[in-house]
Design a protein around this motif. Structure first.
Motif, PDB file in Angstrom:
ATOM      1  N   LEU A 118       4.785  78.054  77.514  1.00 42.82           N
ATOM      2  CA  LEU A 118       3.555  78.562  76.927  1.00 42.82           C
ATOM      3  C   LEU A 118       2.331  77.745  77.321  1.00 42.82           C
ATOM      4  CD1 LEU A 118       4.847  79.243  73.291  1.00 42.82           C
ATOM      5  CD2 LEU A 118       4.494  80.915  75.108  1.00 42.82           C
ATOM      6  N   LEU A 119       2.530  76.454  77.574  1.00 41.67           N
ATOM      7  CA  LEU A 119       1.390  75.547  77.735  1.00 41.67           C
ATOM      8  C   LEU A 119       1.301  74.878  79.096  1.00 41.67           C
ATOM      9  CD1 LEU A 119       1.638  73.878  74.211  1.00 41.67           C
ATOM     10  CD2 LEU A 119      -0.074  75.541  74.958  1.00 41.67           C
ATOM     11  N   GLY A 120       2.326  75.034  79.924  1.00 39.11           N
ATOM     12  CA  GLY A 120       2.298  74.405  81.238  1.00 39.11           C
ATOM     13  C   GLY A 120       3.279  73.252  81.331  1.00 39.11           C
ATOM     14  N   PRO A 121       3.480  72.740  82.546  1.00 37.55           N
ATOM     15  CA  PRO A 121       4.496  71.708  82.784  1.00 37.55           C
ATOM     16  C   PRO A 121       4.382  70.515  81.835  1.00 37.55           C
ATOM     17  CG  PRO A 121       3.604  72.490  84.855  1.00 37.55           C
ATOM     18  CD  PRO A 121       2.760  73.112  83.774  1.00 37.55           C
ATOM     19  N   HIS A 122       5.501  70.185  81.203  1.00 38.71           N
ATOM     20  CA  HIS A 122       5.646  69.005  80.340  1.00 38.71           C
ATOM     21  C   HIS A 122       4.839  69.089  79.042  1.00 38.71           C
ATOM     22  CE1 HIS A 122       7.596  67.398  83.839  1.00 38.71           C
ATOM     23  NE2 HIS A 122       6.471  67.375  84.537  1.00 38.71           N
ATOM     24  N   ALA A 123       4.201  70.216  78.794  1.00 39.38           N
ATOM     25  CA  ALA A 123       3.320  70.303  77.629  1.00 39.38           C
ATOM     26  C   ALA A 123       4.032  70.914  76.432  1.00 39.38           C
ATOM     27  CB  ALA A 123       2.090  71.141  77.974  1.00 39.38           C
ATOM     28  N   HIS A 124       3.662  70.452  75.263  1.00 40.51           N
ATOM     29  CA  HIS A 124       4.098  71.056  74.001  1.00 40.51           C
ATOM     30  C   HIS A 124       3.102  70.674  72.926  1.00 40.51           C
ATOM     31  CE1 HIS A 124       5.535  67.183  72.420  1.00 40.51           C
ATOM     32  NE2 HIS A 124       6.162  66.992  73.563  1.00 40.51           N
ATOM     33  N   PRO A 125       3.082  71.400  71.801  1.00 44.39           N
ATOM     34  CA  PRO A 125       2.175  71.036  70.713  1.00 44.39           C
ATOM     35  C   PRO A 125       2.515  69.656  70.152  1.00 44.39           C
ATOM     36  CG  PRO A 125       3.058  73.250  70.399  1.00 44.39           C
ATOM     37  CD  PRO A 125       3.851  72.619  71.499  1.00 44.39           C
TER      38      PRO A 125
ATOM     39  N   ARG B 142      13.843  69.181  69.829  1.00 41.16           N
ATOM     40  CA  ARG B 142      14.032  69.289  71.282  1.00 41.16           C
ATOM     41  C   ARG B 142      13.631  70.664  71.789  1.00 41.16           C
ATOM     42  NH1 ARG B 142      18.988  66.721  70.270  1.00 41.16           N
ATOM     43  NH2 ARG B 142      20.132  68.666  70.675  1.00 41.16           N
ATOM     44  N   THR B 143      13.948  71.701  71.035  1.00 43.41           N
ATOM     45  CA  THR B 143      13.603  73.055  71.451  1.00 43.41           C
ATOM     46  C   THR B 143      12.096  73.231  71.551  1.00 43.41           C
ATOM     47  OG1 THR B 143      15.631  73.915  70.438  1.00 43.41           O
ATOM     48  CG2 THR B 143      13.887  75.510  70.919  1.00 43.41           C
ATOM     49  N   ILE B 144      11.376  72.745  70.557  1.00 40.02           N
ATOM     50  CA  ILE B 144       9.907  72.828  70.599  1.00 40.02           C
ATOM     51  C   ILE B 144       9.367  72.111  71.830  1.00 40.02           C
ATOM     52  CG2 ILE B 144       7.789  72.012  69.476  1.00 40.02           C
ATOM     53  CD1 ILE B 144       9.249  72.507  66.777  1.00 40.02           C
ATOM     54  N   CYS B 145       9.874  70.928  72.078  1.00 40.71           N
ATOM     55  CA  CYS B 145       9.340  70.123  73.178  1.00 40.71           C
ATOM     56  C   CYS B 145       9.703  70.688  74.547  1.00 40.71           C
ATOM     57  CB  CYS B 145       9.827  68.681  73.055  1.00 40.71           C
ATOM     58  SG  CYS B 145       9.164  67.828  71.608  1.00 40.71           S
ATOM     59  N   THR B 146      10.928  71.177  74.706  1.00 46.12           N
ATOM     60  CA  THR B 146      11.347  71.649  76.023  1.00 46.12           C
ATOM     61  C   THR B 146      10.845  73.059  76.324  1.00 46.12           C
ATOM     62  OG1 THR B 146      13.470  72.413  75.130  1.00 46.12           O
ATOM     63  CG2 THR B 146      13.401  70.186  76.067  1.00 46.12           C
TER      64      THR B 146
ATOM     65  N   ARG C  55      11.041  78.424  68.001  1.00 41.48           N
ATOM     66  CA  ARG C  55      10.226  79.330  68.819  1.00 41.48           C
ATOM     67  C   ARG C  55       9.129  79.987  68.008  1.00 41.48           C
ATOM     68  NH1 ARG C  55      15.881  81.290  71.408  1.00 41.48           N
ATOM     69  NH2 ARG C  55      16.079  79.561  72.910  1.00 41.48           N
ATOM     70  N   ALA C  56       9.422  80.316  66.743  1.00 36.02           N
ATOM     71  CA  ALA C  56       8.380  80.868  65.875  1.00 36.02           C
ATOM     72  C   ALA C  56       7.275  79.845  65.652  1.00 36.02           C
ATOM     73  CB  ALA C  56       8.984  81.309  64.541  1.00 36.02           C
ATOM     74  N   ALA C  57       7.659  78.572  65.500  1.00 38.43           N
ATOM     75  CA  ALA C  57       6.667  77.506  65.333  1.00 38.43           C
ATOM     76  C   ALA C  57       5.812  77.355  66.582  1.00 38.43           C
ATOM     77  CB  ALA C  57       7.357  76.188  65.000  1.00 38.43           C
ATOM     78  N   LEU C  58       6.431  77.451  67.732  1.00 43.69           N
ATOM     79  CA  LEU C  58       5.675  77.378  68.987  1.00 43.69           C
ATOM     80  C   LEU C  58       4.644  78.521  69.063  1.00 43.69           C
ATOM     81  CD1 LEU C  58       8.313  76.450  71.699  1.00 43.69           C
ATOM     82  CD2 LEU C  58       6.188  75.212  71.220  1.00 43.69           C
ATOM     83  N   ARG C  59       5.088  79.736  68.752  1.00 45.13           N
ATOM     84  CA  ARG C  59       4.174  80.880  68.817  1.00 45.13           C
ATOM     85  C   ARG C  59       3.007  80.711  67.847  1.00 45.13           C
ATOM     86  NH1 ARG C  59       9.170  83.606  69.001  1.00 45.13           N
ATOM     87  NH2 ARG C  59       8.970  84.254  66.818  1.00 45.13           N
ATOM     88  N   LYS C  60       3.295  80.237  66.656  1.00 47.55           N
ATOM     89  CA  LYS C  60       2.233  80.020  65.674  1.00 47.55           C
ATOM     90  C   LYS C  60       1.277  78.931  66.136  1.00 47.55           C
ATOM     91  CE  LYS C  60       1.386  78.826  60.797  1.00 47.55           C
ATOM     92  NZ  LYS C  60       0.410  79.910  60.600  1.00 47.55           N
ATOM     93  N   ALA C  61       1.832  77.881  66.723  1.00 51.05           N
ATOM     94  CA  ALA C  61       1.008  76.748  67.133  1.00 51.05           C
ATOM     95  C   ALA C  61       0.010  77.102  68.222  1.00 51.05           C
ATOM     96  CB  ALA C  61       1.896  75.588  67.589  1.00 51.05           C
ATOM     97  N   VAL C  62       0.375  78.031  69.081  1.00 55.62           N
ATOM     98  CA  VAL C  62      -0.498  78.359  70.208  1.00 55.62           C
ATOM     99  C   VAL C  62      -1.278  79.659  70.003  1.00 55.62           C
ATOM    100  CG1 VAL C  62       1.047  77.153  71.791  1.00 55.62           C
ATOM    101  CG2 VAL C  62       1.272  79.620  71.528  1.00 55.62           C
ATOM    102  N   ALA C  63      -1.051  80.313  68.858  1.00 50.78           N
ATOM    103  CA  ALA C  63      -1.736  81.601  68.620  1.00 50.78           C
ATOM    104  C   ALA C  63      -3.248  81.419  68.536  1.00 50.78           C
ATOM    105  CB  ALA C  63      -1.208  82.211  67.322  1.00 50.78           C
TER     106      ALA C  63
END
Length: 229
Positions: free
Chosen positions: A29-36, A20-24, A221-229
Motif C-alpha cells: 500500500l505504501l511502497g518498498p519497506h514502508a508501513h504505518p 508482522r503482517t502489518i509491517c510486511t 489488513r483491516a488496520a492497514l486499510r484504515k490507517a491509509v484511508a
C-alpha cells in the motif's frame, strides 16, 4: 500520513503475527519497506488468564483499557486487539476507551459476507467458542455459526493454551484441527474461522479441510486499510 496503529496485545504469538503482517504487507500500500507507525502494549498473559478463569470480564476490560490509555498517550490514532477471547470484554471497554477500535469479530464477519458464505465453523479457546461473540456478529449479517462439540472444544483449548501460546507446533495438533474442521465441513460449513490468533500458525488454506477465515491477518489488513484511508 498514515494513521498510527495501536495494538493491545494479550498472547505473544498472536500479537507478533498481527504485528508482522502489518509491517510486511504495508509495502503493498505504501511502497518498498514502508508501513504505518505501530505501537504495542501488553500485560503479562497471566494477568489476563486469572480473571478469564473466573469469568471476570470487567477485570479483563480494565486491563485492555489500561493498555489503550498508554497507547493513546504515545500518539496512537486507533486500536486493534489480536486476541479473540478477550473481545468478550469489549462492552466494558468501548464506552470508556480514549480511542476507537476495530472489532476482530466484525472484521471476520464482514469477510465471510464478502465471500458469500452462509454457514461457517468456529474454532478458538473454549471461552470464545462457548460465548455469543461470533454467533452474534455473524447472526447480525445473516450467517450461521457452527461450534465444535464439547470434547473438541477441550482438545482445541488444550492445544492453544499448552502448546501454541508457547510457540510449540506439533503435527498431532495439526491433525486434530483437520479432523475437527473436517467434521464441521460435514455439517455444511463453507469456511472456518480461526478464532484464536495463534491457530493460523499451524492451520491455513493449504492444510485445512475448509477455506480459512484467518482472524489475525484479517484484522491486520483491516488496520492497514484504515490507517491509509
Amino acid at each position: 500520513m498514515p494513521q498510527h496503529i495501536g495494538i493491545v496485545g494479550c498472547s505473544a504469538e498472536g500479537a507478533a503475527l498481527c504485528y508482522r503482517t502489518i509491517c510486511t504487507e504495508g509495502a503493498a500500500l505504501l511502497g518498498p519497506h514502508a508501513h504505518p507507525e505501530v505501537s504495542m502494549h501488553t500485560f503479562s498473559l497471566a494477568e489476563y488468564m486469572e480473571p478469564i478463569y473466573h469469568g471476570e470480564w470487567e477485570t479483563v476490560g480494565a486491563l485492555m483499557l489500561a493498555s489503550a490509555e498508554k497507547l493513546a498517550r504515545i500518539g496512537a490514532d486507533f486500536l486493534i486487539c489480536p486476541d479473540n477471547t478477550i473481545h468478550q470484554a469489549m462492552g466494558f471497554v468501548a464506552p470508556r476507551s480514549p480511542l476507537p477500535w476495530l472489532h476482530i469479530a466484525e472484521v471476520v464477519a464482514d469477510e465471510a459476507v464478502r465471500r458469500g458464505y452462509g454457514r461457517v465453523a468456529l474454532t478458538g479457546t473454549k471461552w470464545l467458542v462457548e460465548s455469543e461473540l461470533y454467533p452474534e456478529k455473524l447472526g447480525e449479517r445473516g450467517l450461521a455459526c457452527i461450534r465444535p462439540q464439547p470434547d473438541e472444544r477441550e482438545e482445541i483449548n488444550r492445544i492453544i493454551m499448552d502448546e501454541l501460546v508457547y510457540g510449540v507446533f506439533r503435527p498431532e495438533a495439526v491433525a486434530a484441527f483437520q479432523r475437527i474442521i473436517g467434521r464441521m465441513k460435514g455439517e455444511g460449513c463453507e469456511g472456518v474461522i480461526l478464532g484464536c490468533t495463534e491457530i493460523p500458525l499451524i492451520i491455513n488454506d493449504d492444510n485445512a479441510p475448509l477455506p480459512v477465515l484467518d482472524s489475525t491477518r484479517l484484522l491486520a489488513r483491516a488496520a492497514l486499510r484504515k490507517a491509509v484511508a
